[in-house]
Structures are given as C-alpha cells and as structure tokens.
Design a protein around this motif. Structure first.
Motif, PDB file in Angstrom:
ATOM      1  N   MET A   1       0.824  -1.204   0.000  1.00 37.24           N
ATOM      2  CA  MET A   1       0.000   0.000   0.000  1.00 37.24           C
ATOM      3  C   MET A   1       0.864   1.263   0.000  1.00 37.24           C
ATOM      4  SD  MET A   1      -2.954   1.438  -0.028  1.00 37.24           S
ATOM      5  CE  MET A   1      -4.210   0.269   0.456  1.00 37.24           C
ATOM      6  N   ALA A   2       1.966   1.233   0.745  1.00 40.09           N
ATOM      7  CA  ALA A   2       2.851   2.401   0.797  1.00 40.09           C
ATOM      8  C   ALA A   2       3.441   2.700  -0.582  1.00 40.09           C
ATOM      9  CB  ALA A   2       3.963   2.176   1.813  1.00 40.09           C
ATOM     10  N   ILE A   3       3.844   1.630  -1.293  1.00 38.66           N
ATOM     11  CA  ILE A   3       4.399   1.808  -2.637  1.00 38.66           C
ATOM     12  C   ILE A   3       3.339   2.348  -3.582  1.00 38.66           C
ATOM     13  CG2 ILE A   3       5.366   0.603  -4.623  1.00 38.66           C
ATOM     14  CD1 ILE A   3       6.670  -1.357  -2.687  1.00 38.66           C
ATOM     15  N   ALA A   4       2.095   1.800  -3.491  1.00 34.93           N
ATOM     16  CA  ALA A   4       1.003   2.265  -4.345  1.00 34.93           C
ATOM     17  C   ALA A   4       0.704   3.737  -4.082  1.00 34.93           C
ATOM     18  CB  ALA A   4      -0.247   1.410  -4.097  1.00 34.93           C
ATOM     19  N   LEU A   5       0.739   4.141  -2.801  1.00 35.85           N
ATOM     20  CA  LEU A   5       0.471   5.534  -2.453  1.00 35.85           C
ATOM     21  C   LEU A   5       1.558   6.453  -3.012  1.00 35.85           C
ATOM     22  CD1 LEU A   5      -1.298   7.548  -0.923  1.00 35.85           C
ATOM     23  CD2 LEU A   5       0.056   7.066   1.137  1.00 35.85           C
ATOM     24  N   ASP A   6       2.819   6.034  -2.911  1.00 37.97           N
ATOM     25  CA  ASP A   6       3.924   6.842  -3.452  1.00 37.97           C
ATOM     26  C   ASP A   6       3.779   7.024  -4.962  1.00 37.97           C
ATOM     27  OD1 ASP A   6       5.027   7.161  -0.979  1.00 37.97           O
ATOM     28  OD2 ASP A   6       6.434   5.467  -1.176  1.00 37.97           O
ATOM     29  N   ILE A   7       3.448   5.941  -5.650  1.00 36.38           N
ATOM     30  CA  ILE A   7       3.297   6.016  -7.110  1.00 36.38           C
ATOM     31  C   ILE A   7       2.112   6.914  -7.478  1.00 36.38           C
ATOM     32  CG2 ILE A   7       2.806   4.684  -9.197  1.00 36.38           C
ATOM     33  CD1 ILE A   7       4.222   2.308  -7.873  1.00 36.38           C
ATOM     34  N   ALA A   8       0.991   6.794  -6.736  1.00 39.41           N
ATOM     35  CA  ALA A   8      -0.195   7.619  -7.010  1.00 39.41           C
ATOM     36  C   ALA A   8       0.124   9.099  -6.840  1.00 39.41           C
ATOM     37  CB  ALA A   8      -1.333   7.210  -6.082  1.00 39.41           C
ATOM     38  N   LEU A   9       0.856   9.435  -5.784  1.00 39.00           N
ATOM     39  CA  LEU A   9       1.236  10.838  -5.564  1.00 39.00           C
ATOM     40  C   LEU A   9       2.170  11.329  -6.649  1.00 39.00           C
ATOM     41  CD1 LEU A   9       1.765  10.788  -1.677  1.00 39.00           C
ATOM     42  CD2 LEU A   9      -0.048  11.981  -2.927  1.00 39.00           C
ATOM     43  N   ALA A  10       3.080  10.456  -7.084  1.00 38.41           N
ATOM     44  CA  ALA A  10       4.014  10.844  -8.148  1.00 38.41           C
ATOM     45  C   ALA A  10       3.269  11.128  -9.446  1.00 38.41           C
ATOM     46  CB  ALA A  10       5.048   9.747  -8.353  1.00 38.41           C
ATOM     47  N   HIS A  11       2.258  10.305  -9.747  1.00 38.50           N
ATOM     48  CA  HIS A  11       1.466  10.528 -10.951  1.00 38.50           C
ATOM     49  C   HIS A  11       0.733  11.868 -10.899  1.00 38.50           C
ATOM     50  CE1 HIS A  11       1.099   5.983 -12.162  1.00 38.50           C
ATOM     51  NE2 HIS A  11       2.320   6.478 -12.346  1.00 38.50           N
ATOM     52  N   LEU A  12       0.117  12.158  -9.756  1.00 36.25           N
ATOM     53  CA  LEU A  12      -0.668  13.403  -9.638  1.00 36.25           C
ATOM     54  C   LEU A  12       0.227  14.635  -9.700  1.00 36.25           C
ATOM     55  CD1 LEU A  12      -3.236  12.378  -6.853  1.00 36.25           C
ATOM     56  CD2 LEU A  12      -3.694  12.701  -9.279  1.00 36.25           C
ATOM     57  N   MET A 317       7.502  -6.746 -13.328  1.00 39.83           N
ATOM     58  CA  MET A 317       8.264  -6.856 -12.075  1.00 39.83           C
ATOM     59  C   MET A 317       7.482  -7.612 -10.999  1.00 39.83           C
ATOM     60  SD  MET A 317       9.793  -2.991 -11.918  1.00 39.83           S
ATOM     61  CE  MET A 317      10.409  -3.209 -10.255  1.00 39.83           C
ATOM     62  N   GLY A 318       6.230  -7.968 -11.305  1.00 39.22           N
ATOM     63  CA  GLY A 318       5.473  -8.756 -10.328  1.00 39.22           C
ATOM     64  C   GLY A 318       4.218  -8.085  -9.801  1.00 39.22           C
ATOM     65  N   PHE A 319       3.916  -6.847 -10.238  1.00 42.04           N
ATOM     66  CA  PHE A 319       2.673  -6.195  -9.816  1.00 42.04           C
ATOM     67  C   PHE A 319       1.483  -6.908 -10.463  1.00 42.04           C
ATOM     68  CE2 PHE A 319       5.578  -2.956  -8.570  1.00 42.04           C
ATOM     69  CZ  PHE A 319       4.930  -2.162  -7.638  1.00 42.04           C
ATOM     70  N   HIS A 320       0.452  -7.195  -9.683  1.00 41.62           N
ATOM     71  CA  HIS A 320      -0.757  -7.794 -10.210  1.00 41.62           C
ATOM     72  C   HIS A 320      -1.691  -6.712 -10.746  1.00 41.62           C
ATOM     73  CE1 HIS A 320       0.240 -11.768  -8.678  1.00 41.62           C
ATOM     74  NE2 HIS A 320       0.556 -11.208  -7.504  1.00 41.62           N
ATOM     75  N   ALA A 321      -2.707  -7.153 -11.486  1.00 41.34           N
ATOM     76  CA  ALA A 321      -3.685  -6.199 -12.033  1.00 41.34           C
ATOM     77  C   ALA A 321      -4.379  -5.428 -10.909  1.00 41.34           C
ATOM     78  CB  ALA A 321      -4.712  -6.938 -12.891  1.00 41.34           C
ATOM     79  N   ARG A 322      -4.666  -6.127  -9.793  1.00 41.40           N
ATOM     80  CA  ARG A 322      -5.336  -5.438  -8.685  1.00 41.40           C
ATOM     81  C   ARG A 322      -4.445  -4.370  -8.062  1.00 41.40           C
ATOM     82  NH1 ARG A 322      -4.194 -10.582  -6.677  1.00 41.40           N
ATOM     83  NH2 ARG A 322      -2.689 -10.623  -4.941  1.00 41.40           N
ATOM     84  N   ASP A 323      -3.120  -4.589  -8.085  1.00 39.04           N
ATOM     85  CA  ASP A 323      -2.189  -3.585  -7.570  1.00 39.04           C
ATOM     86  C   ASP A 323      -2.194  -2.337  -8.454  1.00 39.04           C
ATOM     87  OD1 ASP A 323      -1.354  -5.352  -5.541  1.00 39.04           O
ATOM     88  OD2 ASP A 323       0.051  -6.316  -6.917  1.00 39.04           O
ATOM     89  N   ILE A 324      -2.255  -2.546  -9.756  1.00 44.83           N
ATOM     90  CA  ILE A 324      -2.291  -1.411 -10.679  1.00 44.83           C
ATOM     91  C   ILE A 324      -3.602  -0.631 -10.503  1.00 44.83           C
ATOM     92  CG2 ILE A 324      -2.224  -0.726 -13.103  1.00 44.83           C
ATOM     93  CD1 ILE A 324       0.401  -1.874 -12.028  1.00 44.83           C
ATOM     94  N   LEU A 330      -6.430   4.991  -5.861  1.00 45.04           N
ATOM     95  CA  LEU A 330      -5.883   5.856  -4.807  1.00 45.04           C
ATOM     96  C   LEU A 330      -5.769   7.297  -5.281  1.00 45.04           C
ATOM     97  CD1 LEU A 330      -3.066   3.729  -3.095  1.00 45.04           C
ATOM     98  CD2 LEU A 330      -5.068   4.765  -2.000  1.00 45.04           C
ATOM     99  N   GLU A 331      -5.471   7.487  -6.554  1.00 45.12           N
ATOM    100  CA  GLU A 331      -5.405   8.851  -7.086  1.00 45.12           C
ATOM    101  C   GLU A 331      -6.770   9.534  -6.974  1.00 45.12           C
ATOM    102  OE1 GLU A 331      -3.760   8.781 -10.996  1.00 45.12           O
ATOM    103  OE2 GLU A 331      -2.013   7.568 -10.392  1.00 45.12           O
ATOM    104  N   GLY A 332      -7.837   8.797  -7.292  1.00 43.52           N
ATOM    105  CA  GLY A 332      -9.184   9.352  -7.121  1.00 43.52           C
ATOM    106  C   GLY A 332      -9.509   9.634  -5.670  1.00 43.52           C
ATOM    107  N   VAL A 333      -9.088   8.725  -4.788  1.00 44.63           N
ATOM    108  CA  VAL A 333      -9.343   8.914  -3.349  1.00 44.63           C
ATOM    109  C   VAL A 333      -8.607  10.150  -2.835  1.00 44.63           C
ATOM    110  CG1 VAL A 333      -8.954   7.939  -1.054  1.00 44.63           C
ATOM    111  CG2 VAL A 333      -9.807   6.488  -2.909  1.00 44.63           C
ATOM    112  N   ARG A 400      -8.903  -0.017 -16.875  1.00 46.51           N
ATOM    113  CA  ARG A 400      -8.171  -0.102 -18.142  1.00 46.51           C
ATOM    114  C   ARG A 400      -6.681  -0.317 -17.896  1.00 46.51           C
ATOM    115  NH1 ARG A 400     -10.023   4.151 -20.312  1.00 46.51           N
ATOM    116  NH2 ARG A 400      -8.262   5.580 -20.059  1.00 46.51           N
ATOM    117  N   ALA A 401      -6.157   0.356 -16.879  1.00 46.19           N
ATOM    118  CA  ALA A 401      -4.733   0.190 -16.549  1.00 46.19           C
ATOM    119  C   ALA A 401      -4.444  -1.240 -16.094  1.00 46.19           C
ATOM    120  CB  ALA A 401      -4.343   1.183 -15.463  1.00 46.19           C
ATOM    121  N   GLY A 402      -5.382  -1.840 -15.343  1.00 46.92           N
ATOM    122  CA  GLY A 402      -5.173  -3.205 -14.872  1.00 46.92           C
ATOM    123  C   GLY A 402      -5.179  -4.236 -15.980  1.00 46.92           C
ATOM    124  N   ARG A 403      -5.779  -3.873 -17.138  1.00 43.30           N
ATOM    125  CA  ARG A 403      -5.864  -4.810 -18.262  1.00 43.30           C
ATOM    126  C   ARG A 403      -4.688  -4.699 -19.241  1.00 43.30           C
ATOM    127  NH1 ARG A 403     -12.279  -4.490 -19.993  1.00 43.30           N
ATOM    128  NH2 ARG A 403     -13.092  -5.650 -18.174  1.00 43.30           N
TER     129      ARG A 403
END
Length: 414
Positions: A1-12, A317-324, A330-333, A400-403
């Motif tokens: 979750m921490a990695i996902a949050l960092d990536i979401a903030l970087a995107h925004l 690298m091993g990220f699953h579709a649900r991780d993406i 998270l960006e929407g949240v 769409r990103a997960g696919r």
C-alpha cells in the motif's frame, strides 16, 4: 500500500496543472453543494418552524370524522325501506363533557392542551364595523399552547384575567379603527347579543389577515356572547415533539371520539411540495459534483495513457492487475479527500458570508437574514458524495490500466 500511495502521488504531481483543475472542480462542487443545501434546508426549517410554532400541533374539533349513524338505521339495520332526507335535531354545538375529555387529553405524555370557544363576531367602533374570529380562551392555558403571547406589542393574555370585559385585538385592527389601549368597542355575537368591551392589549404577527380578523376574550365572556354557555368547540394541543402529532392525534381521537387533525394532516400539500423541492435541490447540486468528476476522469485517463509503458514494466516486475487498479483508485481517493476537505472549509466560509446578508423585502418593516441550516449531516453528505464521485470517476481508467498486457506493450516499444 505504501508503494502504491507513493506512485499515485508521483502521478498526480507529474501533471500538476490538470490535478489542480480537477481538485478545484471538486472544491467548488462541495462548497456550492453546502451553500445551496444550507439555504434550501434552512428555508425549509424556517417555514416549518413558522408553520408549526404559530399554529396548533393538533386541533380537536366539535365534530366527528364520519357522520353518526341515524337511530332508524341502528334500530332496523336490515330494513327493506331506507328513510332519506332526515333532518338531525337542532342542538347547541360544542364538545360535550369537555372538562372530562380535557382531562383525558392532558393525561397523555408530552401534551399541553387548552380549551377554546371560537366563533364569529362583529366589532363596532365609531360607526365602523369589522367581522372577526372571536376566540374565548383561558389565559394561563393558552400561553402554553400558543405563541400569541410573544407577539404581544402592548399588554398580555393575563390582561384578560385582570379585566373580564377586556378584549385583545391585532395591530391591523388597531390601525384600521384608530384604537388605543383602553378604547371601548362593541362586540356582537352571531345571535345578536352585544357587549361593550375594553381593549386591554394588541398583538402583531405579521399576517395582515390574522392581525385584522382575530380577537381574544375570556372563555366565559365568549360563551356568553356566542350563546354557548359552558361549551367549547376546540381543544388546542401542543406537543414536546411536533413530529409525533399524527400518532398523538389518532390517540386523542380514539379517546375523545371527536375529530382530531394534526398539523401534518392539515398541511400534506405543503410537505409534499417541500419533498419535491428537496429532490430538485439535491439533483442540481449533485450534478455539480458529477461534472467535476469528469475532470478527474480526464486527468487519470491521461495518466494511464502516458504511463502505459511504466505499467507494463511494473507488471513484468510482479505487480498484479489489482495492484495497478489500486494505484489509480488511490489517485481518485486522494483528489476526493483533498477536495472534500478544502470544499467543506470554503463552504463554511460561503455559509458565514450568506448568514450576514440582510434583506428588506418591499413593504416589510423589518430586515430579515437568510435562514441557514448548519446540520452536520449535510457536511457528511457533501464530503461522501464528492469522495464517491471521485472514486467512481477513477474506476474506469484504473480498470483499463489493470488490463494492460506487458508483453504487447514492451514488444511494441522495442
């Protein structure tokens, strides 16, 4: 979750302009949602307050909800011949045994009740006449069930107890007849009995028809003037909880047998109108947030298209579709939380600004302020709706990103 949050903030933060535009849309949507709903619900509460507080919660009338069965029908229920056009025997109208029935009503919890005898009368002063609704009251009881005491400009209901020949009239009648405290006026009942009464007080409610057409006297004086000795034709009831009026009215009618009408029953058309108005209001303000969510959809969709190669690398690298999907949700949240928080603060500022605005409608002597509703539920509703809109707007891009298939993307990039 921490990695996902960092990536979401970087995107925004990588697309600051679009993110700020989307965030601004949510902030303004929440703020206007609060301002509009506060005004609409405030005006509704003000209307209901005036409607409920200035009129009885329940009125018991000296009539029955259904016409009584004729004696002939009771005696011969299966008769072959029906008698029509039977004229009921003439009687003096009123609530029979009203003292006993008054005690029955008073025994109910959370109930305050006052007996009233109401009828038509004609006031005469200096050759001028005015028809009024004359109400005979018991001052000590009437003060507990009516706001008329707070509307008194001169005198009080207790002035009637001090002077049995006193009468209290409205400001409109005072101005129309040129009366003053102590003026003697002639009051004639429907049966022609007349008596000279003295003005011991006057009130102003702001309702011109009521202020010109209503007068109060002692109950015994009204009984004498209207020819209804020892009778009353109304019970005026106030409750600790006005919204229990319908249930209590049913109980009162069952106990007394007389027709009991709650303010809810009497104003069903107004309450239906308020419900429709609320539906329209919430539809309009919700549309503002829906429009704002399209900005979020556009921002996140653009990020997905720009970051397709990065998504492919993360999947390899091993990220699953649900991780993406989680990253883009998270960006929407994030946008929803920040927009809701800032929008609530801006909405509070707008509400405070609206609260100090004073309006003086044409023909009105006093200035009024816009009624506002500060209930916590509308803040929760605005923030929740904004958050749901933002998450919903980010769901399709996240899906769409997960696919994304990393092999196809990386092979095309090579």
């Amino acid at each position: 979750m921490a990695i996902a949050l960092d990536i979401a903030l970087a995107h925004l933060t990588s697309r600051r302009r679009q993110t700020v535009v989307s965030l601004t849309g949510v902030v303004l949507g929440v703020a206007f949602f609060l301002a509009v709903s506060s005004l609409m619900r405030g005006s509704e509460a003000d209307f209901l307050s005036r409607l409920v507080d200035n009129s009885p919660h329940i009125t018991v009338y000296d009539e029955f909800r259904n016409a009584p069965v004729q004696p002939a029908e009771l005696a011969f229920p299966d008769a072959a011949v029906a008698i029509a056009h039977v004229k009921p025997q003439r009687e003096t109208r009123g609530i029979r045994g009203w003292r006993e029935r008054l005690a029955q009503v008073e025994s109910l919890p959370g109930v305050r009740v006052a007996p009233v005898l109401s009828g038509s009368a004609v006031l005469t002063f200096a050759g001028r006449q005015q028809g009024v609704a004359l109400s005979g009251v018991v001052p000590a009881r009437m003060k507990d069930v009516s706001t008329i005491e707070s509307k008194m400009r001169v005198g009080s209901l207790d002035s009637l107890s001090a002077d049995p020949n006193g009468v209290i009239v409205g400001q409109g009648l005072i101005d129309k007849f040129g009366l003053r405290l102590g003026s003697a006026i002639s009051v004639a009942g429907a049966d022609g009995q007349a008596r000279t009464l003295r003005v011991v007080g006057f009130f102003r409610t702001g309702n011109a028809g009521y202020d010109e057409g209503q007068a109060f006297v002692l109950l015994k004086r009204a009984q004498s003037l209207l020819g209804r000795e020892n009778r009353v034709n109304r019970f005026v009831i106030q409750l600790d909880d006005a919204y229990r009026a319908r249930d209590v009215a049913i109980a009162v009618e069952a106990a007394t047998g007389y027709k009991s009408v709650s303010w809810i029953e009497a104003t069903e058309d107004f309450l239906s109108l308020l419900l429709v108005r609320n539906i329209i209001m919430y539809s309009v303000v919700a549309a503002i947030l829906v429009v704002a969510s399209f900005g979020i959809y556009n921002t996140i969709s653009t990020i997905v298209m720009e970051k397709t190669r990065d998504i492919a690398i993360m999947k390899s690298m091993g990220f699953h579709a649900r991780d993406i999907r989680r990253i883009f949700l998270l960006e929407g949240v994030i946008v929803g939380l920040l927009g809701s928080g800032a929008g609530v603060l801006l909405g509070i500022g707008l509400m405070q600004l609206l609260g100090v605005i004073e309006i003086k409608p044409p023909g009105v002597q006093e200035t009024v302020r816009l009624p506002l509703w500060w209930g916590a539920d509308q803040f929760v509703l605005a923030a929740a709706f904004a958050l749901v809109s933002c998450v919903a707007a980010s769901y399709l891009p996240a899906r769409r990103a997960g696919r994304v298939h990393p092999v196809d993307i990386l092979r095309g990039a090579a």
